[in-house]
Design a protein around this motif. Structure first.
Motif, short mmCIF file in Angstrom:
data_model
loop_
_atom_site.label_atom_id
_atom_site.label_comp_id
_atom_site.label_asym_id
_atom_site.label_seq_id
_atom_site.Cartn_x
_atom_site.Cartn_y
_atom_site.Cartn_z
N ILE A 67 -4.39 -6.08 -6.09
CA ILE A 67 -2.95 -5.89 -5.85
C ILE A 67 -2.70 -5.19 -4.51
O ILE A 67 -1.81 -5.59 -3.75
CB ILE A 67 -2.35 -5.07 -7.02
N LEU A 68 -3.49 -4.16 -4.20
CA LEU A 68 -3.31 -3.44 -2.95
C LEU A 68 -3.63 -4.32 -1.74
O LEU A 68 -2.92 -4.29 -0.73
CB LEU A 68 -4.17 -2.18 -2.94
N THR A 93 6.30 -2.89 -13.08
CA THR A 93 5.00 -2.38 -13.54
C THR A 93 4.01 -2.30 -12.38
O THR A 93 3.26 -1.32 -12.25
CB THR A 93 4.45 -3.28 -14.65
N LEU A 94 4.01 -3.33 -11.54
CA LEU A 94 3.15 -3.30 -10.37
C LEU A 94 3.51 -2.13 -9.47
O LEU A 94 2.63 -1.49 -8.88
CB LEU A 94 3.26 -4.62 -9.61
N ASN A 137 4.82 0.71 -10.44
CA ASN A 137 4.37 1.95 -11.07
C ASN A 137 2.87 2.17 -10.90
O ASN A 137 2.41 3.31 -10.91
CB ASN A 137 4.73 1.94 -12.56
N TRP A 138 2.12 1.08 -10.76
CA TRP A 138 0.68 1.22 -10.55
C TRP A 138 0.35 1.59 -9.10
O TRP A 138 -0.76 2.07 -8.82
CB TRP A 138 -0.03 -0.09 -10.89
N LEU A 139 1.27 1.37 -8.19
CA LEU A 139 0.98 1.52 -6.77
C LEU A 139 0.65 2.97 -6.40
O LEU A 139 -0.35 3.24 -5.74
CB LEU A 139 2.16 1.01 -5.94
N LYS A 140 1.50 3.91 -6.81
CA LYS A 140 1.32 5.30 -6.39
C LYS A 140 0.01 5.89 -6.90
O LYS A 140 -0.76 6.45 -6.09
CB LYS A 140 2.51 6.14 -6.85
N PRO A 141 -0.32 5.80 -8.19
CA PRO A 141 -1.61 6.37 -8.62
C PRO A 141 -2.80 5.65 -8.00
O PRO A 141 -3.85 6.27 -7.78
CB PRO A 141 -1.58 6.20 -10.14
N ALA A 142 -2.65 4.36 -7.71
CA ALA A 142 -3.75 3.64 -7.06
C ALA A 142 -3.96 4.15 -5.64
O ALA A 142 -5.11 4.29 -5.18
CB ALA A 142 -3.47 2.14 -7.06
N CYS A 143 -2.87 4.42 -4.93
CA CYS A 143 -2.99 4.95 -3.57
C CYS A 143 -3.56 6.36 -3.57
O CYS A 143 -4.26 6.76 -2.63
CB CYS A 143 -1.63 4.93 -2.87
N GLN A 144 -3.26 7.14 -4.60
CA GLN A 144 -3.79 8.50 -4.68
C GLN A 144 -5.30 8.49 -4.80
O GLN A 144 -5.97 9.45 -4.40
CB GLN A 144 -3.16 9.24 -5.86
N LEU A 145 -5.84 7.42 -5.36
CA LEU A 145 -7.29 7.32 -5.45
C LEU A 145 -7.94 7.17 -4.08
O LEU A 145 -9.14 7.41 -3.93
CB LEU A 145 -7.67 6.12 -6.33
#
Length: 338
Positions: free
Chosen positions: A177-178, A206-207, A209-217
């Motif tokens: 996705i990223l 939903t996509l 909402n997944w973006l921010k925690p994925a970027c924090q990784l």
């Protein structure tokens, strides 16, 4: 019987015919010269050639001389070429390049439609074609058996670390996705259509909402990149405005800025690294926080915020020239610093 007078008339007639022939050839030659002269004078500019003076050393073409009518001897030439047969690779430099060697090969053996039991194999022809299997999405199921001991103590394995706590996306899906969003510039509503084609319904919200925690990784990678950029003594810094959606104003955007640091590495010119730091405004807080503790040269434009960096404690910065101005035009504050 022909007399002497008749012989004289025939000779005169032959002489006149020969003279006429020469005159006609001279007329044709003069016509050709006149046509060429008109083309040079009145033709298009790229065809004109009018010398300023006559050069006595310039060679002239023998237009008035008789050209030999002998037919030049024919020269035979042998022309050969190479043609790749089926299954062979074309030579280097041809229009078709060989398929990448790192790709896996799926072999399909095609036997002739005859009985080859008593035949002897003398070789084979190989033909390759490039194919693709559509993306596959799968579900990973973690099955954890539960056990109980004689002492009535329960045991079960712990779940492995997951990208989003209690979330359903796996690391491969988040990476996909990223990459689609930031590398291939596919917004979420287009990615949603692609997932629908695979029989999966995921809402664009939903996509998001997944973006921010994925970027924090990716924070450890960002910090490593920041360390690499700021660990050099020469940076180019500039701010570029962008429009950003504002969740506090429906249908409105606010003007944001990227403080862009482009690194040119002196000791390793092939390493060119770009660091982006997002800020909501154009104030000095952005570069102050980013460049805190930095020592070295910074090349910028004439924006006054950069001059204020010279007054910050913990910074040993020298402004050298501008991106849009020749490097010899140094800022006044820079001259004081020097």
């Amino acid at each position: 019987m022909t007399g002497t007078g008749d012989t004289t008339l025939l000779e005169q007639n032959a002489a006149l015919i020969e003279e006429k022939k020469q005159l006609l050839e001279q007329v044709e030659s003069l016509k050709a010269e006149l046509s060429e002269l008109k083309r040079l004078i009145y033709g298009s500019k790229r065809e004109r050639f009018i010398p300023s003076d006559t050069n006595s050393k310039q060679l002239t073409l023998p237009l008035d001389e008789n050209v030999s009518a002998e037919t030049p001897a024919k020269v035979k030439q042998t022309i050969s070429y190479q043609r790749a047969t089926q299954g062979e690779k074309l030579p280097q430099g041809s229009s078709r390049q060989p398929l990448p060697a790192h790709l896996p090969r799926k072999e399909v053996v095609l036997e002739p439609e005859v009985d080859t039991t008593h035949m002897r194999k003398i070789g084979e022809e190989i033909t390759e074609e490039l194919d693709m299997t559509p993306a596959k999405v799968f579900v990973r199921r973690y099955i954890r058996p539960r056990y109980v001991s004689k002492e009535e103590e329960f045991y079960i394995a712990n779940l492995p670390a997951r990208p989003i706590d209690k979330g359903i996306p796996g690391p491969g899906l988040l990476a996909h996705i990223l990459v689609d969003k930031f590398c291939h510039h596919l917004p979420f509503y287009r990615q949603q259509k692609r997932f629908n084609q695979l029989g999966i319904k995921i809402a664009p919200s939903t996509l998001g909402n997944w973006l921010k925690p994925a970027c924090q990784l990716l924070d450890p990678l960002y910090e490593a990149l920041r360390f690499e950029v700021l660990n050099n003594n020469y940076l180019q810094v500039d701010e570029s405005p962008i429009k950003v959606l504002d969740d506090t104003k429906k249908g409105k955007t606010h003007r944001g800025y990227y403080w862009q640091a482009l690194l040119w590495v002196y000791y390793s010119p092939e390493q060119q690294v770009v660091l982006f730091d997002y800020q909501k405004g154009r104030s000095r807080e952005g570069p102050v926080n980013m460049l805190q503790g930095y020592e070295g040269y910074i090349q910028t434009d004439g924006y006054k915020v950069y001059d204020q960096l010279l007054e910050e404690e913990g910074m040993n910065i020298i402004l050298v020239g501008c991106i849009r101005v020749p490097a010899r035009h140094l800022c006044a504050a820079t001259l004081k610093k020097l």
